[in-house]
Design an enzyme around this catalytic site. Sequence first.
Site, mmCIF file in Angstrom:
data_model
loop_
_atom_site.group_PDB
_atom_site.id
_atom_site.type_symbol
_atom_site.label_atom_id
_atom_site.label_comp_id
_atom_site.label_asym_id
_atom_site.label_seq_id
_atom_site.Cartn_x
_atom_site.Cartn_y
_atom_site.Cartn_z
ATOM 1 N N PRO A 63 -21.718 33.706 -3.811
ATOM 2 C CG PRO A 63 -23.401 35.104 -2.626
ATOM 3 C CD PRO A 63 -22.525 34.941 -3.757
ATOM 4 C CB CYS A 64 -22.550 28.063 -3.827
ATOM 5 S SG CYS A 64 -20.807 28.075 -3.610
#
Length: 176
Positions: free
Chosen positions: A144-145
């Site tokens: 989850p950038c």
Amino acid sequence: MPARSTRTPERFGLDRLATPIGIALLVTDSDGALRALDWDDYEPRMRELLRLHHGAVELVDRPAPAAMKTALSAYFEGDLGQLMRIDWRIAGTPFQQKVWTALATIPAGTTMSYGALAAKIEMPRAIRAVGHANGSNPISVVLPCHRLIGADGSLVKYGGGLERKRWLLRHEGVEV
């Protein structure tokens, strides 16, 4: 004249999944592990990241594992914990792998600054390097950038576009 590589291109499967924020491209290896997740309107960027991380790559139409598609669909329907059920593999430098693996530990519904992630991986001065590694993350959403934000709480760069980042964070319960 430089010698040409005789290495056979790595062959990955390519599938698509409709989501509320666009068509997701799912790239999987022969074992069914996710190697890339990006958006159809960013396919050239995804292909370039694959090339940088794996060298020559050949994408062939092949369905992603049903369990992976089910987990992703469930995530987009609100079951945020389903992302942890997805088998993934990454290539890249040891530093990139360290950053990407750390991304997976940021819980849904929370955010972290680039500086905080740099401190978490015990490299507090590597804030810009963390930002660069984050921008090269091949597995959007699952790693989850989108949960990384500026030190002042602002939304900053997202490979899939800031509107998608905003949607993902709101979907996870983060007010932005």
